[in-house]
Design an enzyme around this catalytic site. Structure first.
Site, PDB file in Angstrom:
ATOM      1  N   SER A  76       0.795  -1.229   0.000  1.00  0.00           N
ATOM      2  CA  SER A  76       0.000   0.000   0.000  1.00  0.00           C
ATOM      3  C   SER A  76       0.828   1.278   0.000  1.00  0.00           C
ATOM      4  O   SER A  76       0.398   2.287  -0.535  1.00  0.00           O
ATOM      5  CB  SER A  76      -0.935   0.006   1.208  1.00  0.00           C
ATOM      6  OG  SER A  76      -0.201  -0.134   2.416  1.00  0.00           O
ATOM      7  N   HIS A 114      -5.208  -2.848  -3.052  1.00  0.00           N
ATOM      8  CA  HIS A 114      -4.773  -1.878  -4.072  1.00  0.00           C
ATOM      9  C   HIS A 114      -4.626  -2.510  -5.452  1.00  0.00           C
ATOM     10  O   HIS A 114      -4.098  -1.890  -6.372  1.00  0.00           O
ATOM     11  CB  HIS A 114      -3.461  -1.212  -3.631  1.00  0.00           C
ATOM     12  CG  HIS A 114      -3.642  -0.460  -2.359  1.00  0.00           C
ATOM     13  ND1 HIS A 114      -4.170   0.809  -2.305  1.00  0.00           N
ATOM     14  CD2 HIS A 114      -3.443  -0.835  -1.070  1.00  0.00           C
ATOM     15  CE1 HIS A 114      -4.261   1.198  -1.040  1.00  0.00           C
ATOM     16  NE2 HIS A 114      -3.823   0.217  -0.280  1.00  0.00           N
ATOM     17  N   LYS A 122     -11.891   1.316  -2.255  1.00  0.00           N
ATOM     18  CA  LYS A 122     -10.811   1.939  -3.035  1.00  0.00           C
ATOM     19  C   LYS A 122     -11.267   2.008  -4.496  1.00  0.00           C
ATOM     20  O   LYS A 122     -12.097   2.835  -4.810  1.00  0.00           O
ATOM     21  CB  LYS A 122      -9.515   1.166  -2.799  1.00  0.00           C
ATOM     22  CG  LYS A 122      -9.107   1.269  -1.311  1.00  0.00           C
ATOM     23  CD  LYS A 122      -7.834   0.589  -0.976  1.00  0.00           C
ATOM     24  CE  LYS A 122      -7.329   0.946   0.414  1.00  0.00           C
ATOM     25  NZ  LYS A 122      -8.217   0.623   1.541  1.00  0.00           N
TER      26      LYS A 122
HETATM   27  C1  LIG Z   1      -3.349  -3.108   1.919  1.00  0.00           C
HETATM   28  C2  LIG Z   1      -4.540  -2.626   2.693  1.00  0.00           C
HETATM   29  N1  LIG Z   1      -5.285  -3.530   3.330  1.00  0.00           N
HETATM   30  C3  LIG Z   1      -6.364  -3.157   4.036  1.00  0.00           C
HETATM   31  C4  LIG Z   1      -6.742  -1.847   4.124  1.00  0.00           C
HETATM   32  C5  LIG Z   1      -7.916  -1.498   4.943  1.00  0.00           C
HETATM   33  O1  LIG Z   1      -9.044  -1.369   4.135  1.00  0.00           O
HETATM   34  P1  LIG Z   1     -10.229  -0.442   4.593  1.00  0.00           P
HETATM   35  O2  LIG Z   1      -9.826   0.967   4.317  1.00  0.00           O
HETATM   36  O3  LIG Z   1     -11.386  -0.908   3.779  1.00  0.00           O
HETATM   37  O4  LIG Z   1     -10.424  -0.684   6.060  1.00  0.00           O
HETATM   38  C6  LIG Z   1      -5.988  -0.873   3.451  1.00  0.00           C
HETATM   39  C7  LIG Z   1      -6.288   0.553   3.432  1.00  0.00           C
HETATM   40  O5  LIG Z   1      -6.917   1.220   4.067  1.00  0.00           O
HETATM   41  C8  LIG Z   1      -4.852  -1.275   2.732  1.00  0.00           C
HETATM   42  O6  LIG Z   1      -4.086  -0.372   2.127  1.00  0.00           O
END
Ligand SMILES: Cc1ncc(COP(=O)(O)O)c(C=O)c1O
Length: 388
Positions: free
Chosen positions: A178, A206, A237
């Protein structure tokens, strides 16, 4: 009492350049946003396909609000479950070519729920050093032994898998990392898991909507869908809404319904959010041009960064420009903002100490003019001289 504690902690964060502040948007999410009366070209959103405020997604949500109302009233296991949830899960399972898909309220909830549902004391979980915080927290909550392997180092992972005396072994990794935008060596990780009898869970947060011929992620791009036990994708996203899902076998999904605590003990997503996500999946699958526009922007930005003397690879929609200290990252972010470019400084603990950065996210909704504006602003801010 707590205010005194908070004052101490805030002062410490401030002194280290690590205090965070909220900044409300006064516009929909999009390539240009308004903050405090200023219009800024937005490079900090994960809305990779520009769907968050799209007419299609809005219309689906509004129609579903008219039909179901807003609140879901309870967890799904009580009375918060609706036909919209089941329709979306069936749609996501088909999109992911999986036996089943199960919704969670967020990616954070999915990762912190799934890992403890699968492994516990006596087991081991193997986690890439640069995994997202939600995977890290899921590992911690599981009370399994946590083995953190060096970033993307499959040899080290194999060695750890070989010597771990655990009952069950689970490997967890982001597919697109990320904060770095690089891609996990997934084919090799799959092989290592096979060789050592480990299960594999990947986080496609992502990659969903960005990678793969139909936008289903890195597993789809590499044809590995059937060889990964659990694939987590987010709806907040590229899909422009909120929530997440795990694509997996029917049996695992059934277990998660009974065991994953964020699923069991939290109010269900509103039906309107599910309907909006269903419409977004249709767009992702059918509107190939949208992904092509995103990739045109990704390539242009990667070339521009290279021309500035920065290391950049067109592998995902995320580009880090590593600057070192939090202060330096904040200073460059401020200079870019003066040029009309919004890109937030990312600082520890989101990234390791000494690697504070600007994290640029490209979107299909950006024009080439937007992309060039960011490159030009970076050049003017002196970032090409690389101080890190
Ligand atoms: C790689 C990754 N996994 C999980 C999440 C968490 O997802 P959410 O924003 O839907 O809680 C994010 C970002 O927020 C992320 O970048």
């Amino acid at each position: 009492m707590a205010s005194g504690w908070a004052a101490e902690e805030l002062a410490s964060l401030q002194a280290r350049g690590l205090r965070r502040y909220l900044e409300p948007l006064d516009s929909p999410q999009g390539p240009v946003v308004r903050i405090g009366g200023e219009s800024l070209v937005n490079f900090s959103s994960n809305d990779y396909l520009g769907l968050a405020a799209s007419a299609t997604v809005r219309a689906a949500a509004v129609a579903a609000v008219e039909r179901h109302g807003l609140g879901s009233g309870a967890s799904r296991l009580v009375v918060g479950d609706t036909t919209a949830h089941h329709r979306l899960e069936a749609r996501l399972a088909a999109f992911e070519r999986a036996e089943a898909a199960l919704l969670f309220n967020s990616g954070y909830a999915a990762n912190t729920g799934v890992i403890p549902a699968l492994v516990g004391p006596g087991d081991a979980v193997f986690s890439d050093a640069l995994n997202h915080a939600s995977l890290v927290d899921g590992c911690r909550l599981s009370r399994a032994r946590v083995v953190v392997y060096p970033h993307a180092d499959v040899e080290a992972l194999s060695r750890e898998l070989e010597r771990a005396p655990a009952r069950r072994k689970l490997v967890v990794t982001d597919t697109v990392f990320s904060m770095d935008g690089d891609v996990a060596p997934l084919a090799d990780i799959v092989q290592a898991c096979r060789a050592h009898g480990a299960a594999l869970m990947v986080d496609e947060a992502h990659a969903t909507g960005v990678l793969g011929p139909r936008g289903a992620g890195l597993c789809e791009e590499l044809g590995l869908e059937s060889r990964v036990d659990l694939r987590m994708g987010t709806l907040g996203k590229a899909l422009g809404g909120l929530g997440a899902y795990v694509a997996t076998s029917r049996r695992v999904a059934d277990l998660l319904v009974s065991r994953a605590r964020p699923f069991v003990f939290s109010t269900a997503l509103p039906a309107a959010v599910c309907a909006a996500a269903e419409a977004a999946v249709d767009v992702v699958e059918k509107d190939v041009e949208l992904r092509e526009r995103l990739w045109r922007n990704i390539r242009r930005f990667a070339q521009g960064l290279q021309a500035l003397g920065l290391r950049a690879e067109a592998r995902s929609a995320v580009f880090p420009v590593v600057l070192g200290s939090p202060e330096r990252a904040l200073e460059v972010a401020e200079r870019l903002r003066g040029a009309g470019v919004l890109v937030k400084a990312i600082r520890p603990p989101t990234v390791p100490e000494g690697t504070s950065r600007l994290r640029f996210c490209l979107s299909a909704a950006h024009t080439l003019g937007h992309v060039d504006l960011a490159l030009d602003a970076l050049g003017r801010a002196g970032v090409h001289r690389r101080d890190y």
